[in-house]
Scaffold this motif. Structure first.
Motif, PDB file in Angstrom:
ATOM      1  N   ALA A 165       0.847  -1.204   0.000  1.00 40.60           N
ATOM      2  CA  ALA A 165       0.000   0.000   0.000  1.00 40.60           C
ATOM      3  C   ALA A 165       0.874   1.242   0.000  1.00 40.60           C
ATOM      4  O   ALA A 165       0.654   2.187  -0.770  1.00 40.60           O
ATOM      5  CB  ALA A 165      -0.888  -0.006   1.239  1.00 40.60           C
ATOM      6  N   ARG A 166       1.932   1.212   0.854  1.00 37.87           N
ATOM      7  CA  ARG A 166       2.778   2.417   0.927  1.00 37.87           C
ATOM      8  C   ARG A 166       3.505   2.629  -0.395  1.00 37.87           C
ATOM      9  O   ARG A 166       3.623   3.742  -0.885  1.00 37.87           O
ATOM     10  CB  ARG A 166       3.777   2.253   2.083  1.00 37.87           C
ATOM     11  N   LEU A 167       3.961   1.514  -1.016  1.00 36.06           N
ATOM     12  CA  LEU A 167       4.678   1.661  -2.303  1.00 36.06           C
ATOM     13  C   LEU A 167       3.754   2.245  -3.359  1.00 36.06           C
ATOM     14  O   LEU A 167       4.172   2.954  -4.260  1.00 36.06           O
ATOM     15  CB  LEU A 167       5.199   0.290  -2.765  1.00 36.06           C
ATOM     16  N   ALA A 168       2.462   1.940  -3.237  1.00 34.96           N
ATOM     17  CA  ALA A 168       1.525   2.437  -4.251  1.00 34.96           C
ATOM     18  C   ALA A 168       1.146   3.884  -3.944  1.00 34.96           C
ATOM     19  O   ALA A 168       0.333   4.471  -4.650  1.00 34.96           O
ATOM     20  CB  ALA A 168       0.279   1.568  -4.260  1.00 34.96           C
ATOM     21  N   GLY A 169       1.744   4.432  -2.895  1.00 36.85           N
ATOM     22  CA  GLY A 169       1.477   5.832  -2.600  1.00 36.85           C
ATOM     23  C   GLY A 169       0.187   6.029  -1.812  1.00 36.85           C
ATOM     24  O   GLY A 169      -0.327   7.144  -1.680  1.00 36.85           O
ATOM     25  N   GLU A 170      -0.395   4.936  -1.290  1.00 37.44           N
ATOM     26  CA  GLU A 170      -1.628   5.083  -0.478  1.00 37.44           C
ATOM     27  C   GLU A 170      -1.430   4.310   0.826  1.00 37.44           C
ATOM     28  O   GLU A 170      -1.866   3.165   0.954  1.00 37.44           O
ATOM     29  CB  GLU A 170      -2.813   4.467  -1.232  1.00 37.44           C
ATOM     30  N   PRO A 171      -0.711   4.917   1.799  1.00 36.16           N
ATOM     31  CA  PRO A 171      -0.439   4.178   3.036  1.00 36.16           C
ATOM     32  C   PRO A 171      -1.742   3.722   3.701  1.00 36.16           C
ATOM     33  O   PRO A 171      -2.767   4.415   3.627  1.00 36.16           O
ATOM     34  CB  PRO A 171       0.303   5.196   3.910  1.00 36.16           C
ATOM     35  N   LEU A 172      -1.683   2.566   4.346  1.00 34.02           N
ATOM     36  CA  LEU A 172      -2.872   1.944   4.947  1.00 34.02           C
ATOM     37  C   LEU A 172      -2.634   1.869   6.460  1.00 34.02           C
ATOM     38  O   LEU A 172      -1.558   1.487   6.902  1.00 34.02           O
ATOM     39  CB  LEU A 172      -2.991   0.525   4.362  1.00 34.02           C
ATOM     40  N   ALA A 173      -3.657   2.221   7.232  1.00 30.16           N
ATOM     41  CA  ALA A 173      -3.518   2.089   8.700  1.00 30.16           C
ATOM     42  C   ALA A 173      -3.522   0.605   9.032  1.00 30.16           C
ATOM     43  O   ALA A 173      -4.119  -0.210   8.318  1.00 30.16           O
ATOM     44  CB  ALA A 173      -4.685   2.789   9.385  1.00 30.16           C
TER      45      ALA A 173
ATOM     46  N   ALA B 222      -6.024  -9.166  -1.043  1.00 33.21           N
ATOM     47  CA  ALA B 222      -6.411  -8.325   0.100  1.00 33.21           C
ATOM     48  C   ALA B 222      -6.207  -6.850  -0.240  1.00 33.21           C
ATOM     49  O   ALA B 222      -6.849  -5.948   0.307  1.00 33.21           O
ATOM     50  CB  ALA B 222      -5.568  -8.694   1.319  1.00 33.21           C
ATOM     51  N   ARG B 223      -5.307  -6.631  -1.198  1.00 29.09           N
ATOM     52  CA  ARG B 223      -5.044  -5.249  -1.620  1.00 29.09           C
ATOM     53  C   ARG B 223      -6.310  -4.552  -2.091  1.00 29.09           C
ATOM     54  O   ARG B 223      -6.500  -3.358  -1.922  1.00 29.09           O
ATOM     55  CB  ARG B 223      -4.063  -5.311  -2.810  1.00 29.09           C
ATOM     56  N   LEU B 224      -7.207  -5.339  -2.703  1.00 25.68           N
ATOM     57  CA  LEU B 224      -8.376  -4.720  -3.356  1.00 25.68           C
ATOM     58  C   LEU B 224      -9.394  -4.206  -2.331  1.00 25.68           C
ATOM     59  O   LEU B 224     -10.197  -3.330  -2.629  1.00 25.68           O
ATOM     60  CB  LEU B 224      -9.040  -5.746  -4.286  1.00 25.68           C
ATOM     61  N   VAL B 225      -9.339  -4.760  -1.088  1.00 27.76           N
ATOM     62  CA  VAL B 225     -10.394  -4.414  -0.123  1.00 27.76           C
ATOM     63  C   VAL B 225     -10.448  -2.903   0.084  1.00 27.76           C
ATOM     64  O   VAL B 225     -11.506  -2.272  -0.002  1.00 27.76           O
ATOM     65  CB  VAL B 225     -10.126  -5.136   1.221  1.00 27.76           C
ATOM     66  N   HIS B 226      -9.295  -2.285   0.315  1.00 31.38           N
ATOM     67  CA  HIS B 226      -9.317  -0.835   0.576  1.00 31.38           C
ATOM     68  C   HIS B 226      -8.807  -0.063  -0.625  1.00 31.38           C
ATOM     69  O   HIS B 226      -8.322   1.060  -0.487  1.00 31.38           O
ATOM     70  CB  HIS B 226      -8.461  -0.521   1.811  1.00 31.38           C
ATOM     71  N   GLU B 227      -8.880  -0.693  -1.800  1.00 31.02           N
ATOM     72  CA  GLU B 227      -8.296  -0.053  -2.977  1.00 31.02           C
ATOM     73  C   GLU B 227      -9.259   1.014  -3.521  1.00 31.02           C
ATOM     74  O   GLU B 227     -10.397   0.732  -3.820  1.00 31.02           O
ATOM     75  CB  GLU B 227      -8.059  -1.130  -4.070  1.00 31.02           C
ATOM     76  N   ARG B 228      -8.750   2.277  -3.597  1.00 32.72           N
ATOM     77  CA  ARG B 228      -9.663   3.347  -4.069  1.00 32.72           C
ATOM     78  C   ARG B 228      -9.282   3.832  -5.455  1.00 32.72           C
ATOM     79  O   ARG B 228      -9.850   4.801  -5.946  1.00 32.72           O
ATOM     80  CB  ARG B 228      -9.607   4.534  -3.090  1.00 32.72           C
ATOM     81  N   ARG B 229      -8.272   3.212  -6.084  1.00 33.63           N
ATOM     82  CA  ARG B 229      -7.864   3.780  -7.386  1.00 33.63           C
ATOM     83  C   ARG B 229      -8.909   3.415  -8.436  1.00 33.63           C
ATOM     84  O   ARG B 229      -9.539   2.353  -8.349  1.00 33.63           O
ATOM     85  CB  ARG B 229      -6.483   3.245  -7.776  1.00 33.63           C
ATOM     86  N   ALA B 230      -9.018   4.243  -9.493  1.00 34.21           N
ATOM     87  CA  ALA B 230     -10.187   4.162 -10.385  1.00 34.21           C
ATOM     88  C   ALA B 230     -10.147   2.925 -11.279  1.00 34.21           C
ATOM     89  O   ALA B 230     -11.155   2.284 -11.495  1.00 34.21           O
ATOM     90  CB  ALA B 230     -10.234   5.418 -11.265  1.00 34.21           C
ATOM     91  N   LEU B 231      -8.944   2.582 -11.829  1.00 35.39           N
ATOM     92  CA  LEU B 231      -8.906   1.525 -12.851  1.00 35.39           C
ATOM     93  C   LEU B 231      -8.250   0.270 -12.285  1.00 35.39           C
ATOM     94  O   LEU B 231      -7.118   0.298 -11.822  1.00 35.39           O
ATOM     95  CB  LEU B 231      -8.101   2.034 -14.073  1.00 35.39           C
ATOM     96  N   TRP B 232      -9.016  -0.827 -12.298  1.00 36.70           N
ATOM     97  CA  TRP B 232      -8.453  -2.120 -11.858  1.00 36.70           C
ATOM     98  C   TRP B 232      -8.168  -2.972 -13.078  1.00 36.70           C
ATOM     99  O   TRP B 232      -9.051  -3.118 -13.923  1.00 36.70           O
ATOM    100  CB  TRP B 232      -9.452  -2.848 -10.953  1.00 36.70           C
ATOM    101  N   ILE B 233      -6.982  -3.513 -13.177  1.00 36.78           N
ATOM    102  CA  ILE B 233      -6.678  -4.454 -14.273  1.00 36.78           C
ATOM    103  C   ILE B 233      -6.234  -5.755 -13.617  1.00 36.78           C
ATOM    104  O   ILE B 233      -5.177  -5.810 -12.973  1.00 36.78           O
ATOM    105  CB  ILE B 233      -5.580  -3.877 -15.206  1.00 36.78           C
ATOM    106  N   LEU B 234      -7.074  -6.801 -13.732  1.00 38.77           N
ATOM    107  CA  LEU B 234      -6.832  -8.047 -12.982  1.00 38.77           C
ATOM    108  C   LEU B 234      -6.660  -9.205 -13.958  1.00 38.77           C
ATOM    109  O   LEU B 234      -7.527  -9.417 -14.822  1.00 38.77           O
ATOM    110  CB  LEU B 234      -8.015  -8.321 -12.045  1.00 38.77           C
ATOM    111  N   ASP B 235      -5.562  -9.925 -13.839  1.00 38.14           N
ATOM    112  CA  ASP B 235      -5.292 -11.058 -14.730  1.00 38.14           C
ATOM    113  C   ASP B 235      -5.710 -12.344 -14.016  1.00 38.14           C
ATOM    114  O   ASP B 235      -5.066 -12.760 -13.061  1.00 38.14           O
ATOM    115  CB  ASP B 235      -3.784 -11.091 -15.063  1.00 38.14           C
ATOM    116  N   GLU B 236      -6.821 -12.905 -14.417  1.00 42.74           N
ATOM    117  CA  GLU B 236      -7.385 -14.131 -13.844  1.00 42.74           C
ATOM    118  C   GLU B 236      -7.421 -14.064 -12.320  1.00 42.74           C
ATOM    119  O   GLU B 236      -6.708 -14.801 -11.641  1.00 42.74           O
ATOM    120  CB  GLU B 236      -6.561 -15.328 -14.317  1.00 42.74           C
ATOM    121  N   PRO B 237      -8.211 -13.171 -11.761  1.00 41.65           N
ATOM    122  CA  PRO B 237      -8.243 -12.992 -10.304  1.00 41.65           C
ATOM    123  C   PRO B 237      -8.778 -14.200  -9.559  1.00 41.65           C
ATOM    124  O   PRO B 237      -8.483 -14.408  -8.396  1.00 41.65           O
ATOM    125  CB  PRO B 237      -9.180 -11.775 -10.116  1.00 41.65           C
TER     126      PRO B 237
END
Lengths: 252, 205, 66, 222
Positions: B99-107, B142-157
């Motif tokens: 989360a921190r690497l993606a620029g959106e730190p998570l509590a 688990a990343r997706l639970v609090h994911e707020r970014r607009a575009l999700w690109i998922l390869d065979e989730p």
């Protein structure tokens, strides 16, 4: 201006460059031979004997042009590498790969003739002279470039990786040269060094320049021959290669 | 709004696909179909900007993604075949770091809550090396639970997940679409996602 | 003309081994390289010709069964 | 920008701590290579004293080379490298962080260990301190330049050997000024010039190499 740029890009496509290169190769071979014969004739038959080094100095007519070409070809490789990265033209990557072996050969020749010149003059086959040492390191850079491209199967990635290495290399060459020069003067003093070329009589200088021109024409001819092979290899599945090859077979 | 026009992909000497284009608006899901080796993953990587297309262009909010660079990547969340987790780190550490690497730190409590949602309660502090393949995939998801970014690109989730996990992921994607997000995913099993409109794109012959 | 005889030319003022060693190596490599490239190019073209001819025959056979 | 840097460095150091075997093996490699020389050239103190700077620096170069392939290989294999490349910040920032972490887990331990080895070569006290200082200033350049090679050879078979072939020629200036600094001190001359050039090489390496490394990584990720 942009139509000149446009047709330059037209020629930058391997398909249209292939026949063009084919036509240019004989021309460069002719120039290479003419300059070579003139240079060698001047160097070996007209240039006077040197006061200190007698006849042995004539090796510079091969050593110095080879050293110049080894450096020049690396710069040209870096140039094509930069073009390839910026404009993403496939042909420039091929040119860089086509030049590398010839550059490595001239570096080897510069080392070989340097050793053959050092032995009679300073009594040792290998002299840790600043320029010879830098030439040796340049040889390692060429070998690194060729080895990297050989290790990568996908030609597109090989070009890009090679391009980055060539650009990193060309930035480091002056740094390497000056640090070796510092190292040389520090440990040995400037006594033993090839940099003190004998005073250049007019004909000697002309002979050396002619030989350098001959080596240059030779490099262009050989690089064009090799790049044609690379183009065929990489575009083997395309239509135009099919006609090109079958037409050549019919012609023979 | 994501838009792609006549994309072409060349792998080695073979052309995998050409002239591929689509338009995706907020709240929509694009399901990418196609046999193995038809270039589905390559197309996804192209949309992210990892691979440069042989031809064609990708536009995000009307601007070419190649030019946007960091701005586009700030709104992109990509999940490839790899789980992108470190085996030596624990699920909690993995989630907090990514989360921190993606620029959106998570509590930390959000992270724990996310791990619980994906069914990893009690295993937050176990090195991922000891988890099963399915559990590792859950750590990645688990990343997706609090994911707020607009575009999700998922390869065979949904791969390597049991039925319960598949529903959970489908729910996450649905919630994302309801929030006005966009999603592009490839999958072999058809999964109903409670969302706006689902578009289909078939690759290959 | 610097030399007054051919043997004098060969001796190269006592440096014959070194001068002709250098010239020889240079000449050898600068002849070898183009030959290697030319041979590799022609081998490639013949290989391609064989490949295309094989493809063409395979193509025709499939279309006109006996 | 800084937050990303801190995260990358913290993560890599934590990973390095969890896999101490790699750090320790590189250090022992350094010690063993250096200890081989007296066995090869004989134990005479004054000979060893003259050889010490060169031997120690070459060994430091080789020890750094050992840990370079792993710099990106694990991240490449498990997909974290992709995520770094897709982060909002330029990839070069993350690469700078990884280079820093690599230096902290390879160059720095070498530097701290070198006085121990200096004693083995009977180096005078001031030469030992200059050795530590020169290593401290020079090893970051080794990590920065080495990272370019690691990125270029990512995922290639025989990558390790190829990596050393690509990177060692670029290490030569650092070797010359690094060993030169210690040599100058042992010879009673000042090593100020050597250290400043070494510092310049490291700074240039740390600022420019990450951009080339990032470009090479993007090529590998395609």
């Amino acid at each position: 201006m942009n139509n000149r740029l446009l047709n330059w890009f037209k020629f930058a496509s391997p398909q249209s460059f292939f026949p063009l290169a084919g036509k240019m190769i004989p021309g460069f071979w002719a120039l290479a031979v003419i300059f070579g014969v003139a240079g060698l004739y001047l160097g070996f038959f007209v240039a006077p004997t040197d006061a200190q080094q007698g006849e042995g100095y004539r090796i510079i007519f091969l050593h110095v042009p080879a050293a110049w070409m080894s450096m020049f070809i690396y710069l040209v490789m870096a140039f094509w590498a930069a073009i390839g990265l910026i404009y993403k033209t496939r042909l420039s990557g091929m040119m860089a790969s086509a030049l590398a072996p010839t550059g490595a050969m001239f570096t080897f020749l510069a080392l070989w003739t340097g050793a053959f010149w050092g032995k009679p003059m300073w009594g040792a086959w290998w002299v840790w002279d600043a320029r010879l040492t830098s030439e040796l390191i340049l040889f390692f850079l060429y070998i690194g470039f060729i080895a990297l491209q050989a290790a990568i199967d996908d030609p597109r990635r090989a070009d890009k990786a090679g391009a980055i290495l060539a650009l990193v290399g060309v930035v480091n060459i002056p740094i390497i040269y000056f640090s070796v020069k510092w190292w040389n003067t520090l440990h040995q003093g400037a006594s033993v060094s090839l940099t003190k070329a004998p005073s250049m009589a007019q004909t000697m200088l002309l002979a050396m320049l002619l030989c350098a021109l001959a080596f240059w024409m030779y490099s262009v001819a050989v690089a064009l021959m090799r790049v044609r092979g690379i183009i065929l290899e990489r575009e083997r599945n395309s239509e135009w290669v099919k006609q090109q090859v079958t037409m050549a077979a019919a012609g023979r | 709004m994501l838009e792609a026009s006549n994309l072409e992909c060349v792998r080695g000497e073979r052309r995998l696909f050409a002239g591929v284009g689509f338009r995706l608006d907020a709240g929509e899901l694009l399901s990418l179909q196609g046999a193995n080796g038809s270039g589905k993953t390559s197309l996804l990587r192209m949309l992210c900007g990892l691979t440069a297309p042989a031809a064609g262009e990708i536009r995000w909010r009307g601007q070419a993604t190649a030019k946007l660079g960091g701005e586009f990547r700030a709104e992109l969340c990509y999940l490839g075949h790899h789980n992108a987790i470190k085996e030596e780190l624990t699920p909690l550490e993995n989630l907090l770091t990514s989360a921190r690497l993606a620029g959106e730190p998570l509590a930390e409590d959000n992270a724990l809550d996310a791990l619980e949602t994906v069914g990893l309660a009690g295993r937050e502090d176990l090195a991922c090396r000891y988890l099963s393949q399915g559990q590792k995939r859950r750590v990645a998801l688990a990343r997706l639970v609090h994911e707020r970014r607009a575009l999700w690109i998922l390869d065979e989730p949904y791969v390597a997940l049991d039925v319960a996990a598949v529903d959970m992921v489908a729910g996450l994607i649905g919630a994302h679409l309801q929030r006005g997000g966009l999603a592009v995913l490839t999958t072999h099993q058809p999964v109903a996602v409670a969302a706006g409109s689902i578009r289909e794109l078939r690759l290959g012959s | 003309m610097v030399w007054n005889s051919f043997s004098d030319f060969l001796a190269m003022g006592g440096y014959g081994l070194y001068v002709w060693g250098s010239v020889g190596a240079t000449a050898l490599l600068m002849m070898l390289e183009p030959i290697i490239i030319a041979r590799r190019n022609s081998a490639l073209t013949t290989q391609l010709q064989r490949q295309f001819r094989a493809e063409r025959n395979q193509h025709t056979q499939r279309r006109s069964p006996a | 920008m800084l937050a990303l840097l801190k995260t990358v460095v913290a993560r890599d150091l934590r990973l390095a701590m969890r896999r101490q075997a790699d750090i320790v093996s590189a250090l022992f490699f350094f010690i063993i290579v250096v200890s081989l020389f007296p066995l090869g050239v004989g134990p005479e103190a004054d000979l060893l004293r003259r050889l010490a700077p060169g031997v120690l620096w070459v060994a430091a170069l080789l020890a750094t080379m050992l840990s370079l392939p792993r710099l990106f290989a694990d991240d490449f294999r498990d997909g974290t490298l992709e995520q770094l490349a897709l982060g909002p910040q330029p990839l070069a920032v993350a690469v700078f962080g990884k280079t820093l972490a690599h230096w902290l887990s390879s160059g720095l331990p070498l530097t701290l260990l070198s006085p121990l080895i200096g004693a083995q070569f009977d180096l005078p006290a001031d030469a030992v301190w200059m050795l530590v200082l020169a290593l401290l200033i020079g090893t970051p350049a080794l990590s920065a330049i080495g990272a370019i090679g690691a990125a270029l050879t990512l995922g290639l078979r025989g990558g390790g050997v190829l990596l050393s072939l690509l990177v060692l020629p670029l290490y030569i200036p650092v070797l010359i000024f690094g060993a030169g600094a210690v040599d100058a001190t042992a010879g009673g001359l000042g090593a100020q010039a050597h250290l400043s050039v070494l510092g310049a090489l490291s700074l240039a390496g740390l600022f420019f190499a990450p951009w080339a490394t990032a470009a090479a990584l993007r090529v590998a990720l395609e």
